[in-house]
Write a protein that holds these residues in place. Structure first.
Motif: not given
Ligand code: SF4
Length: 372
Positions: A15-25, A212-216
């Motif tokens: 949640q944290l990484d995705l939301l932070n990324w979205f703010k800038t990207a 870092c959490g991506c199982q694939s």
């Protein structure tokens, strides 16, 4: 799917990484500057079958023409279809118009603000309802499109067929179990990640905020996921198109209210096996008791999502029926270029065809027939 109870720490990081990324990207798109549900609705419907970069000018024009649900509801269907011209899949425009009229009639133009209300409107399914409810009203519902299915399949290393309804259902439930308070941003971030980073081919894993959490990624299976069973093959149909012209007016009919290009104006068209112009002549016999033999004009091809029309275009003269006193059904004399009393047929001069919002399958024939 990843067990959310046993992996709560991983989910928090996601949640944290995705939301932070979205703010800038996130891309700077016109409909990202607003929380107005009407604008989000229009953009989401347009985006269903159209690339984001392509739809921006259409979106801007549509919003200029119909800035709110009241102006859209008050427009004629032909005007709405005209404003949609070029985007294809015209049932989307017709549904927008119907839904706008319902919103005005049922709630004085106040946009429904809950998922369960939104999905009662024509053309708004679970994805669009979820997108509007979460982005405009921050309701905790998911919005699962193809991008999101791909991202989540890979993140969870799922080999389930993403075309299957039960896969979509289980992924929807999984996402809803992990939605943070900023549900709209989270949904948009998943979509954006799918569009920009976790792309169908060659995902940019080294740039991915949730790697870092991506199982694939950790299993080395990103090129095998998502699994999607092959779609049904397109069917090719041989069609004959009939051009009937009288004193500068071309003959048009409105298509049936259901099926392909439903309710739109078209040249008369008939499926054929023989391909000699007689099938369309027979169909035109419903309107005109006497016609000349077909004159070959040219050929064209149009690809829909599941059907390809291979069209041969034939011209016809109204044999023995020249002049305003001719006994032509539906009062279609040469002088009468307005809609007939049934509203199903009309003559229209070539110079005024633009007003008809003709589907591209037919408007592309205009250059072929301009000298007929
Ligand atoms: S690490 Fe790669 S496969 Fe996993 S979500 Fe990111 S881009 Fe997709």
């Amino acid at each position: 799917m990843l067990n959310t109870d046993n992996n709560r720490h991983l989910i928090n990081i996601l949640q944290l990484d995705l939301l932070n990324w979205f703010k800038t990207a996130k891309r700077n798109l016109p409909f990202r500057q607003t929380k107005d549900p009407y604008s989000i609705w229009i953009s989401e419907i347009m985006a269903q079958q159209t690339q984001i970069d392509t739809l921006i000018p259409y979106y801007n024009r549509f919003i200029d023409r119909f800035p709110d649900v009241i102006s859209l509801a008050a427009a004629s269907e032909d005007d709405v279809i005209k404003a949609w011209e070029g985007l294809g899949y015209y049932s989307r425009a017709r549904n927008l118009h119907q839904a706008a009229k319902m919103i005005v009639a049922d709630s004085n133009g106040i946009f429904p603000n809950r998922f369960d209300q939104l999905i009662k409107l024509p053309g708004i399914g679970p994805y669009t309802g979820g997108a509007i409810a979460s982005i405009a009203f921050n309701e905790k519902v998911s919005a699962v499109d193809g991008n999101v299915l791909r991202v989540i399949s890979r993140y969870c290393n799922s080999f389930d067929d993403i075309g299957a309804a039960k896969t979509k259902k289980s992924m929807t439930q999984w996402i809803e179990s992990i939605l943070p308070a900023a549900a709209g941003d989270f949904n948009e971030a998943l979509m954006e990640l799918g569009a920009l980073v976790c792309t169908p081919q060659s995902p940019k894993c080294l740039l991915c905020p949730i790697r870092c959490g991506c199982q694939s990624f950790s299993s080395g299976t990103t090129d095998q996921i998502p699994v999607k069973k092959k779609k049904q093959k397109q069917i090719t149909k041989k069609m004959e198109v009939g051009i009937v012209k009288q004193n500068g007016g071309l003959f048009f009919i409105r298509r049936p209210e259901s099926g392909l290009l439903s309710g739109m104006w078209s040249f008369p068209i008939a499926e054929t096996a023989a391909g000699n112009g007689n099938d369309i002549k027979k169909k035109l016999g419903d309107y005109f008791p006497a016609l000349s033999d077909p004159v070959f004009i040219g050929e064209s091809r149009h690809v829909f999502s599941h059907i390809i029309w291979e069209m041969t275009v034939y011209g016809f003269n109204l044999a023995g029926m020249v002049g305003e006193t001719a006994d032509i059904p539906y009062a279609q004399t040469a002088a009468d270029v307005s809609e007939d009393q049934t509203g199903r047929t009309q003559f229209k001069p070539l110079s005024a065809v633009d007003d008809l919002a003709l589907p591209i399958a037919f408007s592309k024939l205009l250059t072929l027939i301009k000298d007929f």
